[in-house]
Scaffold this motif. Structure first.
Motif, short mmCIF file in Angstrom:
data_model
loop_
_atom_site.label_atom_id
_atom_site.label_comp_id
_atom_site.label_asym_id
_atom_site.label_seq_id
_atom_site.Cartn_x
_atom_site.Cartn_y
_atom_site.Cartn_z
N PRO A 107 0.79 -1.23 0.00
CA PRO A 107 0.00 0.00 0.00
C PRO A 107 0.82 1.28 0.00
CG PRO A 107 -0.15 -1.14 2.13
CD PRO A 107 0.74 -1.96 1.27
N ASP A 108 2.13 1.18 0.16
CA ASP A 108 2.94 2.40 0.21
C ASP A 108 4.13 2.23 -0.72
OD1 ASP A 108 3.84 4.83 2.31
OD2 ASP A 108 5.49 3.76 1.34
N PHE A 109 4.21 3.08 -1.74
CA PHE A 109 5.21 2.81 -2.78
C PHE A 109 6.64 2.97 -2.27
CE2 PHE A 109 5.60 7.33 -3.70
CZ PHE A 109 6.89 7.42 -4.18
N ARG A 110 6.87 3.85 -1.27
CA ARG A 110 8.24 3.99 -0.76
C ARG A 110 8.69 2.70 -0.09
NH1 ARG A 110 9.27 9.87 0.31
NH2 ARG A 110 7.35 10.82 -0.38
N GLN A 111 7.78 2.09 0.64
CA GLN A 111 8.12 0.82 1.30
C GLN A 111 8.31 -0.28 0.25
OE1 GLN A 111 5.88 -0.21 4.79
NE2 GLN A 111 5.66 1.92 5.44
N SER A 112 7.47 -0.25 -0.78
CA SER A 112 7.62 -1.25 -1.85
C SER A 112 8.96 -1.07 -2.55
CB SER A 112 6.50 -1.13 -2.87
OG SER A 112 5.28 -1.48 -2.28
N LEU A 113 9.30 0.19 -2.81
CA LEU A 113 10.57 0.45 -3.51
C LEU A 113 11.75 -0.08 -2.68
CD1 LEU A 113 12.62 1.75 -5.39
CD2 LEU A 113 12.01 3.98 -4.49
N TYR A 114 11.75 0.20 -1.39
CA TYR A 114 12.83 -0.29 -0.52
C TYR A 114 12.92 -1.81 -0.61
CZ TYR A 114 15.68 -0.88 3.68
OH TYR A 114 16.68 -1.23 4.57
N CYS A 115 11.77 -2.45 -0.56
CA CYS A 115 11.77 -3.93 -0.59
C CYS A 115 12.18 -4.47 -1.96
CB CYS A 115 10.41 -4.48 -0.17
SG CYS A 115 10.03 -4.10 1.54
N HIS A 116 11.78 -3.78 -3.02
CA HIS A 116 12.25 -4.20 -4.36
C HIS A 116 13.78 -4.20 -4.38
CE1 HIS A 116 8.63 -4.60 -6.70
NE2 HIS A 116 8.27 -3.34 -6.68
N LEU A 117 14.36 -3.12 -3.85
CA LEU A 117 15.83 -3.02 -3.85
C LEU A 117 16.44 -4.16 -3.02
CD1 LEU A 117 16.18 0.86 -3.40
CD2 LEU A 117 16.85 -0.43 -5.43
N LEU A 118 15.81 -4.40 -1.88
CA LEU A 118 16.32 -5.45 -1.01
C LEU A 118 16.24 -6.82 -1.70
CD1 LEU A 118 17.49 -5.88 1.79
CD2 LEU A 118 15.17 -5.98 2.72
N CYS A 119 15.10 -7.09 -2.33
CA CYS A 119 14.96 -8.38 -3.04
C CYS A 119 16.00 -8.48 -4.14
CB CYS A 119 13.56 -8.50 -3.66
SG CYS A 119 12.26 -8.63 -2.45
N GLY A 120 16.18 -7.38 -4.88
CA GLY A 120 17.18 -7.37 -5.95
C GLY A 120 18.55 -7.76 -5.41
N LEU A 121 18.91 -7.20 -4.26
CA LEU A 121 20.23 -7.48 -3.69
C LEU A 121 20.33 -8.92 -3.19
CD1 LEU A 121 20.91 -4.10 -1.85
CD2 LEU A 121 21.89 -4.89 -4.02
N ILE A 122 19.25 -9.41 -2.60
CA ILE A 122 19.26 -10.80 -2.11
C ILE A 122 19.48 -11.76 -3.28
CG2 ILE A 122 17.82 -12.61 -1.06
CD1 ILE A 122 16.49 -10.34 0.60
N PHE A 123 18.80 -11.46 -4.41
CA PHE A 123 18.91 -12.36 -5.58
C PHE A 123 19.90 -11.83 -6.60
CE2 PHE A 123 14.50 -13.12 -4.04
CZ PHE A 123 14.62 -14.47 -3.75
N ARG A 124 20.89 -11.06 -6.16
CA ARG A 124 21.71 -10.30 -7.11
C ARG A 124 22.33 -11.15 -8.22
NH1 ARG A 124 27.26 -10.42 -5.84
NH2 ARG A 124 27.68 -8.53 -7.03
#
Ligand code: AMP
Length: 585
Positions: free
Chosen positions: A193-210
């Motif tokens: 529901p909050d795009f800033r939180q989604s953006l942070y998590c997208h970045l985190l997922c990207g790094l986890i699966f880098r």
């Protein structure tokens, strides 16, 4: 077709496109027939007296060319839950909110299964051609995609942005799977529901699966740049999360937290590696390949108003290719990028002749000038007749008219395109600009493209100081006498008054339109004004549109803010740090 296959049969898709584009004229005729047969029972078409005829000649004779404004009463009835069939043969159950960034409020347009299918066809087509040049193997995509608020209209229809309607459709995920481009983030993040939180998590997922990330994408280039600018701010926090395996307390939504908890495990080695890699970068150059060593390309719409972000994107991308995504709108798709290896700025879009029926209004300067001279408001009556898809000429510019499977008939999209060539018998279009985005005080006419070029020219002066224009917009100020152009700039850092004065003069000189230059010389247009904004102003503009229901992935900064777009104008005007007036004339 999608369900049975694990991986998309690329050669088969290409073969279908080749066959279809060799016979574009007939395919268009058949497509129109299909649209009119499927929707002939709709009230709108019934009232136009087609009486079952489906040929292009009868269609053009009976059906008027319209704008969104003309269709608004019909669409509003659908939104309010009309029981009759208004625009389509089947009831519309979903409404798309077009970004409407230029008008200041979202427009409603119908969305249906047929539109979803054309969306997938476009995705499959460009993927097939792209994959020939830049094959991806089974991996993951770091996709900065977000959902807007999905609500119910008064009449009980689902309403969300077109991208949200697409991302939420069950077919979308399947399509991404067969295209080996599955998003690395869980649904809870995409639909958070909050795009800033989604953006942070997208970045985190990207790094986890880098290691697994094969491509980085978003609908528009703006969101990719926005994401990596954010990474510059939050990377240390991301490293802490990875090191400890605990999500920062800043992410507050329980569904997002629990989805992320399943992916996060304490991983100090990864945190150290990312820390080392980022610390070793020079001014963030090549950030993307450094973090994602197996990325094959970066993908998103990069033409038109997105061109401004290319410089920054190239900086982050280093030597990873940038490929522009396709050309379409909430109203429907138009063309696919089937030449992915041309330089991004030269991208063209091949019109797929079976996804809609297309016409083109030739933009002949002389006709518009006649209209201007006569002060005639009814531009359309003076304009040349629209031509069909296969009648367009190389080198000419046109406004696009769409007839879709979702209830729009001879609908002016408002985009200007140039025909650059043909793929078999279907045209390849270059996107030029929005037609109605025009700076004009009197006889001057400057388009979005002219504005972009002027900004590009003036931005070179601050580039010498290692600064950049983060984003820009414009406005015509008619409160002064004479009226004048106002350009808003948000800049990355400090630039001296002297240089900014020179930028202001450079902007003024860069509008080379004869009407502008002659008016400036006799002071019929006042000196151009450059207003430098405080850092974060365009973030406030973005927040404002998100608050109205826009999706970040569909966001386009309004390049020209009209006088009725009070709220955005107010945000811009309230955040002016410095003002300069041109002394160029
Ligand atoms: P929306 O109203 O959010 O559906 O945005 C649709 C508009 O975005 C189109 O009418 C174009 O003006 C712009 N657009 C979409 N695709 C492209 C593209 N590939 N290149 C440039 N502009 C585009």
């Amino acid at each position: 077709m999608l369900e049975k296959m694990e991986i998309l049969h690329v050669e088969k898709v290409i073969e279908e496109i080749e066959t279809m584009t060799k016979d574009a004229e007939n395919v268009q005729r058949e497509t129109l027939k299909k649209i009119l047969e499927e929707n002939g029972s709709a009230e709108y078409l019934q009232n136009l007296g087609l009486n079952g005829r489906t040929d292009p000649q009868s269609f053009k004779a009976c059906v008027p060319v319209v704008t969104h404004q003309d269709l608004e009463p019909y669409i509003q009835r659908i939104v309010d839950g009309a029981s009759s069939l208004v625009l389509t043969g089947k009831p519309i159950t979903t409404i798309s909110l077009s970004s409407g960034t230029s008008q200041g409020r979202p427009k409603f347009v119908p969305f249906n299964d047929e539109l979803m299918e054309t969306t997938l066809q476009i995705f499959r087509t460009s993927y097939a051609f792209r994959n020939r040049e830049f094959p991806v193997t089974n991996g993951k995509a770091l996709q900065f995609i977000y959902s807007s608020k999905q609500s119910r209209t008064k009449g009980g229809l689902f309403a969300g942005t077109a991208t949200t309607n697409v991302f939420r459709n069950s077919q979308f995920k399947k399509a991404m799977k067969v295209m080996q481009s599955q998003c690395c983030s869980p649904d809870e993040v995409i639909f958070g529901p909050d795009f800033r939180q989604s953006l942070y998590c997208h970045l985190l997922c990207g790094l986890i699966f880098r290691e697994e990330i094969q491509l980085v994408s978003s609908t528009f280039a703006h969101s990719i740049v926005h994401a990596f600018r954010t990474l510059e701010q939050v990377w240390e926090e991301l490293c802490v999360d990875i090191r400890e395996g605990i999500l920062t307390s800043g992410i507050t939504f329980p569904s997002v937290r629990s989805a992320m908890a399943k992916l996060l495990k304490p991983n100090p080695e990864l945190a150290d590696l990312i820390h080392r890699k980022i610390s070793g970068l020079s001014n963030w150059y090549g950030l993307i390949p450094e973090l994602f060593p197996n990325v094959k390309y970066i993908y998103g719409i990069m033409t038109g108003s997105m061109e401004h972000y290319l410089k920054k994107l190239r900086h982050y991308a280093g030597d990873v290719p940038l490929i522009s995504a396709d050309y379409g709108s909430s109203e429907g798709w138009i063309g696919a990028n089937i030449n992915p290896n041309v330089p991004t700025e030269s991208t063209t879009y091949a019109v797929l002749p079976n996804i809609g029926y297309f016409e083109f209004i030739p933009l002949k300067e002389n006709v518009e000038e006649q209209v201007h001279d006569r002060g005639d408001a009814n531009i359309l009556s003076m304009e040349p007749k629209p031509v069909s898809l296969t009648e367009v000429k190389i080198g000419e510019e046109y406004e696009v008219i769409v007839t879709s499977f979702a209830g729009l008939y001879r609908y002016r999209l408002g985009d200007v395109v140039k025909v650059m060539g043909f793929h078999n018998s279907t045209p390849e279009l270059k996107f030029i600009c929005r037609r109605n985005l025009m700076l004009t005080v009197n006889i001057d006419k400057n388009t979005e493209k002219d504005l972009q070029q002027a900004v590009e020219e003036a931005a070179k002066l601050i580039a010498e100081e290692k600064q950049e224009v983060i984003d820009f917009s414009s406005h015509v100020d008619m409160w002064t006498d004479p009226g004048h152009y106002v350009i808003f700039w948000e800049i990355s850092g400090e630039v001296s008054d002297e240089v900014l004065k020179e930028c202001c003069n450079c902007l003024d000189r860069s509008f080379v339109d004869a009407g502008y230059v002659s008016s400036r010389k006799v002071n019929a247009i006042g000196p151009l004004e450059l207003r430098v904004l405080r850092r974060g102003t365009f973030q406030k503009v973005l927040d404002h549109y998100v608050g109205l229901g826009a999706a970040v992935s569909q966001f386009k900064t309004p390049r020209c803010v009209g006088p009725t777009n009070y709220k955005v104008l107010q945000i811009l005007c309230d955040n002016v740090a410095k003002t300069y007036f041109s002394t160029a004339f």
